[in-house]
Design a protein around this motif. Structure first.
Motif, mmCIF file in Angstrom:
data_model
loop_
_atom_site.group_PDB
_atom_site.id
_atom_site.type_symbol
_atom_site.label_atom_id
_atom_site.label_comp_id
_atom_site.label_asym_id
_atom_site.label_seq_id
_atom_site.Cartn_x
_atom_site.Cartn_y
_atom_site.Cartn_z
ATOM 1 N N GLY A 76 13.380 -1.422 -5.933
ATOM 2 C CA GLY A 76 12.513 -2.542 -6.306
ATOM 3 C C GLY A 76 12.786 -3.783 -5.469
ATOM 4 N N GLY A 77 14.069 -4.070 -5.246
ATOM 5 C CA GLY A 77 14.444 -5.250 -4.456
ATOM 6 C C GLY A 77 13.986 -5.124 -3.010
ATOM 7 N N GLU A 78 14.131 -3.919 -2.451
ATOM 8 C CA GLU A 78 13.684 -3.700 -1.072
ATOM 9 C C GLU A 78 12.163 -3.856 -0.973
ATOM 10 N N GLN A 79 11.458 -3.322 -1.959
ATOM 11 C CA GLN A 79 9.994 -3.448 -1.946
ATOM 12 C C GLN A 79 9.570 -4.915 -2.008
ATOM 13 N N GLN A 80 10.275 -5.719 -2.824
ATOM 14 C CA GLN A 80 9.897 -7.130 -2.907
ATOM 15 C C GLN A 80 10.213 -7.872 -1.612
ATOM 16 N N ARG A 81 11.261 -7.472 -0.932
ATOM 17 C CA ARG A 81 11.547 -8.096 0.370
ATOM 18 C C ARG A 81 10.462 -7.747 1.386
ATOM 19 N N ILE A 120 0.872 -1.175 0.000
ATOM 20 C CA ILE A 120 0.000 0.000 0.000
ATOM 21 C C ILE A 120 0.909 1.225 0.000
ATOM 22 N N PRO A 121 0.783 2.082 -1.019
ATOM 23 C CA PRO A 121 1.785 3.136 -1.247
ATOM 24 C C PRO A 121 1.887 4.190 -0.146
ATOM 25 N N TYR A 122 0.785 4.407 0.593
ATOM 26 C CA TYR A 122 0.833 5.477 1.605
ATOM 27 C C TYR A 122 1.110 4.943 3.001
ATOM 28 N N LEU A 123 1.452 3.653 3.095
ATOM 29 C CA LEU A 123 1.854 3.087 4.388
ATOM 30 C C LEU A 123 3.337 2.747 4.348
ATOM 31 N N PHE A 177 13.856 -10.550 6.691
ATOM 32 C CA PHE A 177 13.987 -10.558 5.237
ATOM 33 C C PHE A 177 14.963 -9.481 4.753
ATOM 34 N N GLY A 178 15.767 -8.960 5.697
ATOM 35 C CA GLY A 178 16.884 -8.095 5.314
ATOM 36 C C GLY A 178 16.537 -6.643 5.038
ATOM 37 N N VAL A 179 15.348 -6.211 5.473
ATOM 38 C CA VAL A 179 14.956 -4.823 5.207
ATOM 39 C C VAL A 179 14.491 -4.098 6.472
ATOM 40 N N GLY A 180 15.085 -4.489 7.617
ATOM 41 C CA GLY A 180 14.764 -3.815 8.869
ATOM 42 C C GLY A 180 15.015 -2.316 8.783
ATOM 43 N N TYR A 181 16.050 -1.951 8.031
ATOM 44 C CA TYR A 181 16.408 -0.525 7.899
ATOM 45 C C TYR A 181 15.380 0.265 7.077
ATOM 46 N N CYS A 182 14.447 -0.418 6.431
ATOM 47 C CA CYS A 182 13.424 0.266 5.623
ATOM 48 C C CYS A 182 12.128 0.496 6.400
ATOM 49 N N ALA A 183 12.131 0.123 7.684
ATOM 50 C CA ALA A 183 10.886 0.109 8.460
ATOM 51 C C ALA A 183 10.021 1.351 8.292
ATOM 52 N N ARG A 184 10.640 2.522 8.330
ATOM 53 C CA ARG A 184 9.859 3.773 8.297
ATOM 54 C C ARG A 184 9.709 4.359 6.900
ATOM 55 N N ARG A 185 10.192 3.632 5.894
ATOM 56 C CA ARG A 185 10.121 4.183 4.532
ATOM 57 C C ARG A 185 8.824 3.793 3.837
ATOM 58 N N PRO A 244 6.852 2.762 0.341
ATOM 59 C CA PRO A 244 7.286 1.973 -0.817
ATOM 60 C C PRO A 244 8.033 2.807 -1.864
ATOM 61 N N GLY A 245 7.539 4.019 -2.125
ATOM 62 C CA GLY A 245 8.182 4.879 -3.121
ATOM 63 C C GLY A 245 9.586 5.325 -2.747
ATOM 64 N N GLU A 246 9.959 5.117 -1.488
ATOM 65 C CA GLU A 246 11.296 5.511 -1.031
ATOM 66 C C GLU A 246 12.252 4.317 -0.978
#
Ligand code: ADP
Ligand code: ADP
Length: 236
Positions: free
Chosen positions: A148-153, A99-102, A133-141, A143-145
């Motif tokens: 592609g690989g991070e989004q799939q994780r 969901i793009p806004y979450l 799944f290796g994307v703990g650092y993306c927690a607050r980002r 999807p648009g930030e």
């Protein structure tokens, strides 16, 4: 012990007077905890098979059993239960998975909320899944930030949040570069190996066959046995 049993599966789409036989007697057995890649030319029936396994479409004829559910006879009012309880799904377009806004955490919280996971533990559980799944650092980002690989994780974390026995992925790396694709496949492989999750991945990428237990080729709506490739010996 099979998680998936498909026997003589037929799926016919009716376009006015024209019949399209997307699946024409497909047979497929997948063992619990196995990871298979489904390959084949465009129009072979791969997406149709995945839709049926996902509980989003029904066969015209034949047997489809997944985790004890008879999908050929599943009443409409039990589809949601099947999907929520049995299936995790990752699609090719990253934009369909999140969901793009979450942000990432809140995306993973969504399925936890639907499964009545204790409210106060959801955010922590979501963060833990992202880590895994290796994307703990993306927690607050958002999807648009993310790449592609991070989004799939993150999408895999969403799909696996409720620990379904089956993970379906429809060309999950179709929009990714080769290196990132291999990393995603490695993540799927590890999930299958470590958690005993059965993984079915539709892919166009022939170079991933070494990363899956078995490659199943589909042609004209059937599994073509002559190109079935068992790649266990490539694993070590
Ligand atoms: P693949 O994923 O291997 O490219 P598909 O399962 O998408 O193949 O399609 C198999 C065949 O069924 C194709 O001829 C396709 O046009 C047809 N088909 C798939 N979905 C539909 C649909 N919803 N309505 C009509 N025809 C469809
Ligand atoms: P893929 O790239 O995975 O093969 P497609 O682009 O073939 O996917 O299909 C995308 C969506 O359109 C799917 O949900 C499929 O069921 C549907 N579809 C495919 N072919 C047709 C068709 N001929 N008529 C209607 N819907 C179709």
């Amino acid at each position: 012990d099979h998680l998936i049993v498909c026997e003589s599966v037929v799926r016919i789409f009716q376009h006015g007077p024209i019949e399209v036989q997307a699946l024409q007697g497909l047979d497929l057995h997948v063992t619990k905890g196995e990871m298979i890649a489904v390959v084949g030319p465009s129009g072979a029936g791969k997406s149709t098979l995945l839709s049926i396994l996902a509980g989003a479409d029904s066969p015209t004829a034949g047997t489809v059993r997944v985790a004890g559910w008879d999908l050929a006879k599943l009443p409409a009012n039990q589809r949601v239960g099947y999907r929520r309880g049995v299936v995790g799904l990752v699609q090719q377009q990253t934009s369909r998975n999140l969901i793009p806004y979450l942000n990432a955490v809140d995306n993973v919280v969504v399925p936890l909320s639907l499964s009545s996971y204790p409210r106060r533990k959801r955010a922590a559980r979501a963060a833990e899944l992202l880590d895994r799944f290796g994307v703990g650092y993306c927690a607050r980002r958002l999807p648009g930030e993310m790449s592609g690989g991070e989004q799939q994780r993150v999408a895999i974390a969403v799909a696996m949040a409720n620990e379904p026995p089956l993970l379906l992925a429809d060309e999950p790396t179709g929009e990714l570069d080769t290196t990132t694709s291999h990393e995603i496949f490695e993540t799927l492989r590890a999930t299958s190996a470590e958690d005993g999750v059965t993984v079915v991945v539709v892919t166009h990428d022939p170079t991933v066959s070494g990363q899956v237990g078995r490659t199943v080729a589909i042609r004209d709506g059937r599994t073509s046995s002559e190109v079935l490739r068992h790649t266990e010996e490539l694993e070590d």
